[in-house]
Enzyme design. Structure first.
Site, short mmCIF file in Angstrom:
data_model
loop_
_atom_site.label_atom_id
_atom_site.label_comp_id
_atom_site.label_asym_id
_atom_site.label_seq_id
_atom_site.Cartn_x
_atom_site.Cartn_y
_atom_site.Cartn_z
N GLU A 406 17.49 27.79 17.78
CA GLU A 406 18.56 27.77 18.80
C GLU A 406 19.03 28.90 19.73
OE1 GLU A 406 18.67 24.18 15.90
OE2 GLU A 406 18.69 26.30 15.89
N HIS A 473 25.99 16.18 10.96
CA HIS A 473 25.30 15.54 12.00
C HIS A 473 26.64 14.72 12.64
CE1 HIS A 473 21.90 16.63 9.40
NE2 HIS A 473 21.06 16.38 10.69
#
Length: 666
Positions: A406, A473
């Site tokens: 990322e 998540h």
């Protein structure tokens, strides 16, 4: 003056270089050396605040820069003064930069070499070092997509190679065959940490093998070797785009910065490398070869010193910068005149996930320089299938699967923006943005304020609880970014808003965090125009009109609020913020002044959330209109649990009813 027959400690091979080129190389090294010697004097006099010396390393900066074409980007570090001087930046502007004056490149907002300039194709470092490697990837990607046969050079030190960004950037460049010249200046020490405590491989260039990358070791104190070898390498890279890793062996003759000193360096080592001084040895070689004369050398030195003094005087007589809060605030973002695009009458009922996909697709058609990047977004279509079918429409050159890195991908998006393109990065889950946090909050957010460079980047953030996904998540972490000046934060709750706001976010040349609640993706449907259209950022939506209570919320909280007002038949305003920064204060204050009672609802846990800031703003600006304390409702102070009953208790939905009743009864 050095004798014309003094023996050099380094061996130079002219490699068919002309006398003119050899003298040019010498002058290019001499100028930064003389500037550095002057700066050390000024530092001792207290006329500059800090100095990172590159004495002994000039051959690398000069050799690499002279091997590049002037329109090829170069990303230097602290000890690369030779990059700036070789590119011909006016010295008074450098001196003004170091004194924090207006003629510098950052308007006094950053110091030393923490700046960039599009005019000279230089992109300066940030103190976190690593992200600039990924930025170079993005710049090179833009060149490659436009088939421009350009090379991008980026510097790091041997200490910086221990950062994860180094691995990520090299991995991305290798996988995508990007024409990036990764330059490691191995000068023996981090701040005070020697190389034996930094890594265990014999040569850092050997790491190139792990990336399937060509690599070289070059003696960094030999200007002829640096210039000729790098020239040959970059010429090949232009014809055959690929990354190349170069380790320049050199030494740092002074401290990390001058206050550090060099007491931790063995004296024998200092003496050994002093004899390998790149400027002195090359001067001796040129004198011995009768390419340079003592008179000519004296002429160069005198002219350079005179120029340095002239430019210093110009910088010294420049007024100190004055603070103007209006200018400071206005420069955080690049100005953006949002031209609203209206839609036609044709509509279709679609889900939130479809609206985002449709908006993204139409923006890809609208902006041919827009690149999508993310994990599994190409053939697979992303884990939420938002980019399904995009490869067929736009090709893999624009819809790019990324490695799981990322940080490098966010940095590459910044590089794309620097080189005239737009980028949308999909975080597979918003939670994973923590792995890309540094370039977002320290690069994208600050770059326009620092040196007037926009970060034309949107980061899509699938987020939120209610789907049993557990602690990694399910976060809704918008408060990480609303706290950071320089970022815009958008959080739609309906398909119509999501499509129009996404189009605007992509049009906006500033960095935008675009939150998309996963639990709403397929549960919320709405009539949405089929045409491309935009909606303004910073404008809330009043979804229900009432006089007894104001409920201020966003995301999933909007739907909870609507449900609760209907169940209780409440006479209430329901305000959907839609954009968290910029925040529609006017809409909030108008509603509060009308109703006198306000509840701020967020899905995020209570402490430090944006509800706290909204409550504080209301207390500061609307206190005399309040009939009750401002009420905040949020999730409990734990990570988000997995089991359904635990998650239900974590979220504020059940507590909302009682909070409203308590507020109305006050």
């Amino acid at each position: 003056m050095i004798s014309t027959k003094q023996k050099t400690k380094l061996l130079f091979n002219r490699n068919k270089l002309s006398k003119t080129k050899l003298l040019e190389l010498y002058q290019a090294m001499l100028l930064p050396r003389l500037i550095e010697e002057k700066m050390l004097i000024l530092l001792r006099q207290g006329k500059i605040s800090k100095w990172f010396s590159g004495i002994g390393q000039e051959a690398i900066s000069v050799g690499v820069t002279m091997a590049l074409e002037n329109d090829e980007y170069i990303l230097p570090m602290h000890r690369n003064l030779g990059v700036f001087t070789t590119r011909g930046i006016p010295l008074y502007r450098l001196f003004s930069q170091w004194q924090g004056k207006a003629n510098g490149f950052t308007k006094g907002r950053d110091r030393s070499f923490h700046f960039g300039t599009q005019e000279y194709r230089i992109v300066g470092m940030i103190s976190h070092l690593g992200p600039q490697l990924g930025v170079a990837d993005g710049i090179a990607l833009a060149h490659k997509l436009r088939e421009e046969q350009k090379v991008t050079a980026v510097f790091t030190g041997e200490g910086g190679t221990s950062e994860g960004d180094f691995h990520e950037a090299l991995n991305v460049a290798s996988v995508w065959d990007l024409p990036v010249l990764f330059c490691i200046e191995n000068n023996g020490y981090g701040l005070s940490t020697p190389t034996r405590e930094q890594y265990r491989c014999e040569n850092l260039a050997d790491r190139g093998k792990g990336y399937g990358m060509e690599s070289h070791v070059i003696f960094g104190n030999n200007i002829v070797e640096v210039f000729t070898k790098v020239s040959r390498i970059v010429k090949s890279m232009r014809k055959n785009p690929r990354p190349v890793l170069i380790e320049f062996k050199t030494f740092r003759m002074r401290g990390h910065e001058e206050a550090s000193g060099t007491k931790y360096v063995p004296e024998t080592l200092m003496n050994e490398w002093a004899e390998k001084d790149p400027v002195h040895n090359f001067r001796e070689f040129l004198l011995n070869q009768e390419i340079l004369t003592e008179a000519l050398d004296e002429k160069f030195t005198t002219e350079f010193k005179s120029s340095i003094d002239h430019h210093l005087l110009k910088a010294n007589t420049e007024d100190h910068i004055t603070s103007n809060q209006s200018i400071e605030l206005n420069d955080v973002f690049k100005s953006f005149d949002n031209k609203e695009v209206d839609h036609g009458i044709e509509k279709t009922e679609i889900r939130l996930v479809d609206a985002i996909s449709n908006g993204l697709k139409q923006s890809m058609q609208h902006h041919h320089n827009l690149i999508l990047m993310g994990q599994d977004i190409a053939d697979y279509g992303g884990v939420f299938k938002i980019t399904e079918g995009f490869v067929k429409l736009f090709g893999k050159h624009r819809v790019r699967n990324t490695p799981i890195c990322e940080s490098a991908i966010v940095a590459a998006a910044m590089g794309l923006s620097i080189n005239g393109m737009k980028a949308v990065v999909e975080m597979q889950f918003g939670d994973f943005v923590s792995s890309g946090f540094n370039p977002i909050v320290n690069y994208l957010a600050k770059v326009h304020y620092r040196w007037n460079q926009p970060a034309d980047v949107v980061i899509r953030m699938p987020c939120g609880a209610g789907v049993g996904a557990g602690p990694f998540h399910s976060q809704t972490n918008e408060a990480w970014f609303t706290k950071t000046p320089g970022l815009k934060v958008v959080y739609p709750a309906f398909p119509y808003d999501a499509k129009g706001l996404l189009a605007t976010a992509i049009n906006d040349p500033n960095p935008v965090l675009f939150f998309e609640h996963k639990a709403l993706y397929r549960s919320i449907r709405q009539e949405v125009p089929t045409d491309y259209y935009t909606l303004p950022l910073g404008k809330a939506a009043k979804l229900k009109e009432g006089n007894g209570l104001s409920i201020i919320t966003y995301g999933a909280g909007v739907h909870w609020a609507i449900e609760e007002t209907e169940e209780q038949s409440l006479d209430a305003d329901v305000i959907d913020l839609r954009t968290l920064y910029p925040l529609d204060r006017e809409a909030i204050f108008a509603s509060v002044k009308k109703t006198g009672r306000v509840l701020v609802l967020q899905e995020d846990s209570m402490f430090g959330g944006i509800a706290s800031d909204i409550a504080a703003l209301i207390a500061e600006h609307c206190f005399e209109f309040l009939d009750a304390p401002v009420k905040r409702v949020a999730s409990i102070e734990t990570p988000i649990p997995f089991a359904a009953n635990l998650e239900e208790d974590y979220l504020p939905r059940k507590r909302l009813k009682y909070a409203i009743q308590e507020l109305l009864a006050y």
